[in-house]
Design an enzyme around this catalytic site. Structure first.
Site, PDB file in Angstrom:
ATOM      1  N   ARG A 112      -3.824  -0.879  19.039  1.00  0.00           N
ATOM      2  CA  ARG A 112      -4.688  -0.057  18.161  1.00  0.00           C
ATOM      3  C   ARG A 112      -3.983   1.184  17.615  1.00  0.00           C
ATOM      4  O   ARG A 112      -4.630   2.104  17.135  1.00  0.00           O
ATOM      5  CB  ARG A 112      -5.977   0.350  18.865  1.00  0.00           C
ATOM      6  CG  ARG A 112      -6.832  -0.833  19.246  1.00  0.00           C
ATOM      7  CD  ARG A 112      -8.303  -0.471  19.232  1.00  0.00           C
ATOM      8  NE  ARG A 112      -9.114  -1.652  19.446  1.00  0.00           N
ATOM      9  CZ  ARG A 112      -9.531  -2.062  20.628  1.00  0.00           C
ATOM     10  NH1 ARG A 112      -9.232  -1.374  21.721  1.00  0.00           N
ATOM     11  NH2 ARG A 112     -10.263  -3.142  20.724  1.00  0.00           N
ATOM     12  N   LYS A 134       1.328   5.002   3.909  1.00  0.00           N
ATOM     13  CA  LYS A 134       0.896   3.639   3.559  1.00  0.00           C
ATOM     14  C   LYS A 134       1.789   2.640   4.292  1.00  0.00           C
ATOM     15  O   LYS A 134       3.010   2.765   4.263  1.00  0.00           O
ATOM     16  CB  LYS A 134       0.995   3.396   2.058  1.00  0.00           C
ATOM     17  CG  LYS A 134      -0.135   4.032   1.269  1.00  0.00           C
ATOM     18  CD  LYS A 134      -0.066   3.602  -0.183  1.00  0.00           C
ATOM     19  CE  LYS A 134      -1.217   4.185  -0.993  1.00  0.00           C
ATOM     20  NZ  LYS A 134      -1.096   3.869  -2.425  1.00  0.00           N
ATOM     21  N   GLU A 176      11.335   5.199  -9.194  1.00  0.00           N
ATOM     22  CA  GLU A 176      10.289   6.008  -8.536  1.00  0.00           C
ATOM     23  C   GLU A 176      10.521   7.496  -8.796  1.00  0.00           C
ATOM     24  O   GLU A 176       9.567   8.273  -8.930  1.00  0.00           O
ATOM     25  CB  GLU A 176      10.230   5.730  -7.033  1.00  0.00           C
ATOM     26  CG  GLU A 176       9.822   4.306  -6.647  1.00  0.00           C
ATOM     27  CD  GLU A 176       8.339   3.991  -6.873  1.00  0.00           C
ATOM     28  OE1 GLU A 176       7.560   4.884  -7.271  1.00  0.00           O
ATOM     29  OE2 GLU A 176       7.953   2.826  -6.663  1.00  0.00           O
ATOM     30  N   LYS A 220       5.578  13.998  -4.234  1.00  0.00           N
ATOM     31  CA  LYS A 220       4.778  13.055  -3.442  1.00  0.00           C
ATOM     32  C   LYS A 220       3.965  13.796  -2.367  1.00  0.00           C
ATOM     33  O   LYS A 220       2.784  13.512  -2.157  1.00  0.00           O
ATOM     34  CB  LYS A 220       5.681  11.995  -2.810  1.00  0.00           C
ATOM     35  CG  LYS A 220       4.879  11.031  -1.965  1.00  0.00           C
ATOM     36  CD  LYS A 220       5.108   9.603  -2.223  1.00  0.00           C
ATOM     37  CE  LYS A 220       3.998   8.797  -1.561  1.00  0.00           C
ATOM     38  NZ  LYS A 220       4.283   7.412  -1.375  1.00  0.00           N
ATOM     39  N   GLU A 230      -6.316   8.105  -1.111  1.00  0.00           N
ATOM     40  CA  GLU A 230      -6.360   7.596  -2.476  1.00  0.00           C
ATOM     41  C   GLU A 230      -7.786   7.483  -3.019  1.00  0.00           C
ATOM     42  O   GLU A 230      -8.161   6.493  -3.635  1.00  0.00           O
ATOM     43  CB  GLU A 230      -5.649   6.227  -2.541  1.00  0.00           C
ATOM     44  CG  GLU A 230      -5.114   5.939  -3.922  1.00  0.00           C
ATOM     45  CD  GLU A 230      -4.171   4.736  -3.951  1.00  0.00           C
ATOM     46  OE1 GLU A 230      -3.059   4.844  -3.412  1.00  0.00           O
ATOM     47  OE2 GLU A 230      -4.565   3.712  -4.521  1.00  0.00           O
ATOM     48  N   ARG A 234      -4.362  10.736  -5.657  1.00  0.00           N
ATOM     49  CA  ARG A 234      -3.221   9.924  -5.215  1.00  0.00           C
ATOM     50  C   ARG A 234      -2.988   8.733  -6.140  1.00  0.00           C
ATOM     51  O   ARG A 234      -1.899   8.172  -6.181  1.00  0.00           O
ATOM     52  CB  ARG A 234      -3.421   9.461  -3.762  1.00  0.00           C
ATOM     53  CG  ARG A 234      -2.189   8.741  -3.221  1.00  0.00           C
ATOM     54  CD  ARG A 234      -2.202   8.541  -1.725  1.00  0.00           C
ATOM     55  NE  ARG A 234      -0.982   7.870  -1.300  1.00  0.00           N
ATOM     56  CZ  ARG A 234      -0.565   7.798  -0.054  1.00  0.00           C
ATOM     57  NH1 ARG A 234      -1.259   8.351   0.908  1.00  0.00           N
ATOM     58  NH2 ARG A 234       0.559   7.161   0.252  1.00  0.00           N
ATOM     59  N   ASN A 238       0.328   5.581  -8.669  1.00  0.00           N
ATOM     60  CA  ASN A 238       0.334   4.161  -9.043  1.00  0.00           C
ATOM     61  C   ASN A 238       0.751   3.945 -10.487  1.00  0.00           C
ATOM     62  O   ASN A 238       0.728   2.803 -10.969  1.00  0.00           O
ATOM     63  CB  ASN A 238      -1.046   3.544  -8.798  1.00  0.00           C
ATOM     64  CG  ASN A 238      -1.401   3.534  -7.325  1.00  0.00           C
ATOM     65  OD1 ASN A 238      -0.517   3.409  -6.481  1.00  0.00           O
ATOM     66  ND2 ASN A 238      -2.672   3.699  -7.004  1.00  0.00           N
ATOM     67  N   HIS A 241       2.558   0.815 -11.571  1.00  0.00           N
ATOM     68  CA  HIS A 241       2.478  -0.139 -10.458  1.00  0.00           C
ATOM     69  C   HIS A 241       1.459  -1.256 -10.668  1.00  0.00           C
ATOM     70  O   HIS A 241       1.544  -2.280 -10.001  1.00  0.00           O
ATOM     71  CB  HIS A 241       2.173   0.597  -9.153  1.00  0.00           C
ATOM     72  CG  HIS A 241       3.376   1.306  -8.588  1.00  0.00           C
ATOM     73  ND1 HIS A 241       4.038   2.306  -9.265  1.00  0.00           N
ATOM     74  CD2 HIS A 241       4.055   1.144  -7.411  1.00  0.00           C
ATOM     75  CE1 HIS A 241       5.061   2.732  -8.522  1.00  0.00           C
ATOM     76  NE2 HIS A 241       5.093   2.048  -7.405  1.00  0.00           N
ATOM     77  N   HIS A 245       3.569  -4.279  -9.984  1.00  0.00           N
ATOM     78  CA  HIS A 245       3.339  -5.191  -8.850  1.00  0.00           C
ATOM     79  C   HIS A 245       3.164  -6.622  -9.341  1.00  0.00           C
ATOM     80  O   HIS A 245       3.622  -7.569  -8.694  1.00  0.00           O
ATOM     81  CB  HIS A 245       2.092  -4.773  -8.062  1.00  0.00           C
ATOM     82  CG  HIS A 245       2.345  -3.659  -7.088  1.00  0.00           C
ATOM     83  ND1 HIS A 245       1.335  -2.964  -6.469  1.00  0.00           N
ATOM     84  CD2 HIS A 245       3.487  -3.109  -6.628  1.00  0.00           C
ATOM     85  CE1 HIS A 245       1.853  -2.047  -5.661  1.00  0.00           C
ATOM     86  NE2 HIS A 245       3.153  -2.106  -5.756  1.00  0.00           N
ATOM     87  N   HIS A 257      11.575  -3.818  -6.285  1.00  0.00           N
ATOM     88  CA  HIS A 257      10.341  -3.088  -6.576  1.00  0.00           C
ATOM     89  C   HIS A 257      10.557  -2.080  -7.714  1.00  0.00           C
ATOM     90  O   HIS A 257       9.793  -2.038  -8.683  1.00  0.00           O
ATOM     91  CB  HIS A 257       9.865  -2.384  -5.301  1.00  0.00           C
ATOM     92  CG  HIS A 257       8.663  -1.522  -5.503  1.00  0.00           C
ATOM     93  ND1 HIS A 257       7.431  -2.032  -5.831  1.00  0.00           N
ATOM     94  CD2 HIS A 257       8.508  -0.175  -5.458  1.00  0.00           C
ATOM     95  CE1 HIS A 257       6.573  -1.040  -5.960  1.00  0.00           C
ATOM     96  NE2 HIS A 257       7.204   0.103  -5.748  1.00  0.00           N
TER      97      HIS A 257
END
Ligand code: GLY
Length: 358
Positions: A112, A134, A176, A220, A230, A234, A238, A241, A245, A257
């Protein structure tokens, strides 16, 4: 040396930090039992020395985005279980974005949740993946669709590791960095443009690597500090992206990426211009900078617009089945969209933006 803090994570940026990473891990990990995770390429170069200095075991997995799967997550988790590692474990992820996302997800879910320390060695990992909590894996439905937010205990960044990074990975990471300039720091965008050629040179001065990394990380950290989960701001991270993606997935992850994000930023900036949110000329400016760094700026004919749109609708950023796009207003400023920071767009405009980027 620079040190920043984000949601409990200590972020250390220092040329030479890898040499005393073990001491930094011990300082942050509170007497815990470390286990180091790295891909098979990074293991001998950077992870084995860290593991040996920590007296920790080193677990490896095959390099590449195709390892960012539930199967690989399960295999690494089983390795921890077989070793009967307890809740006093700290996972130390040494490597690129794939390693950070995968090992971070192992840490987020093991018993956990146990702490993770990131030691990113690629540009994309230093300025993006390792910062902000993330973690996750890809599925056949798309990228990063299963995962968790799990803030690291610490992030240890040695910009000197960029000197051994293969050229294509350094270039991909630059996408990025450009994104950070577009979304929040016009001066940083122009600094990248002024130093473009030198930033790809493996013999880049340590201070220049450090400045590159810090310029991005500051953006960032500021964005994630204001919106960890997000819910709003945030989403500006993206930019590029939603389309990026989709094309990364359609390339079967043969595109890196950052390469897919470069092409994605150009399409999305064109989309912003078509929708009259974005100052005309911004897409060309982003395209020119990406091109000067040798990043892909065109969407090849094999990337079918319908397939891109279908994947975009299934992206984790989609709402009510509609893809959402974070769009720039001008260099350094994103469209806040009444606090939503991302908007659904008419598919005919998205198609037009894709076709204009062929
Ligand atoms: N890479 C986007 C984010 O961390 O939110």
């Amino acid at each position: 040396m620079s040190e920043l803090a984000l949601h409990g994570a200590r972020i250390v940026v220092r040329a030479g930090a890898l040499a005393d990473a073990a001491a930094l891990v011990r300082a942050c990990a509170d007497g815990r039992r470390p286990v180091v995770i790295a891909d098979a390429n990074v293991a001998p170069l950077y992870a084995a020395p860290v593991a040996s200095a920590l007296g920790a075991e080193l677990l490896t997995f095959p390099a590449g985005e195709t390892s960012k799967t539930r199967a690989q997550w399960a295999a690494l988790t089983d390795e921890l279980l077989m070793r009967q590692l307890g809740r006093d474990t700290v996972v130390v992820a040494v490597g690129g974005g794939v390693c950070g996302d995968l090992a971070g997800f192992v840490a987020a879910t093991y018993l956990r949740g146990v702490p993770v320390v990131h030691i990113p060695t690629s540009l994309v990992a230093m300025i993006d993946a390792a910062i902000g909590g993330k973690t996750g894996v890809d599925t056949r439905h798309g990228k990063n669709l299963v995962g968790a937010f799990h803030q690291p205990a610490a992030v240890i960044i040695d910009p000197l590791a960029l000197h051994t990074l293969p050229a294509e990975h350094r270039r991909a990471g630059m996408a990025e960095a450009i994104k950070h300039g577009v979304i929040a720091d016009e001066a940083y965008f122009h600094w990248i443009a002024a130093h473009a050629a030198g930033l790809l040179d493996p013999s880049i001065a340590a201070e220049t690597s450090e400045r590159l990394v810090l310029g991005s990380i500051r953006v960032k950290v500021d964005v994630v500090a204001s919106d960890e989960r997000e819910g709003g701001r945030r989403r500006i991270l993206n930019f590029g992206h939603t389309i990026g993606h989709a094309i990364e997935h359609l390339s079967d992850y043969k595109m890196l990426h950052g390469e897919a994000v470069a092409a994605g930023m150009i399409v999305e900036a064109r989309l912003g211009e078509l929708a009259e949110w974005t100052l005309p000329g911004l897409a060309d400016e982003v395209q020119a900078l990406c091109a000067s760094l040798g990043l892909p700026v065109r969407i090849g004919p094999s990337f079918d617009a319908d397939a891109i749109l279908t994947l975009a609708r299934g992206d984790k950023k989609a709402r009510a089945g509609a893809a959402e796009y974070a769009l720039p207003m001008r260099l350094g400023e994103m469209n806040a969209a009444d606090g939503r920071f991302a908007l659904p767009m008419e598919e005919r405009l998205v198609r037009a933006a894709i076709e204009a980027s062929r």
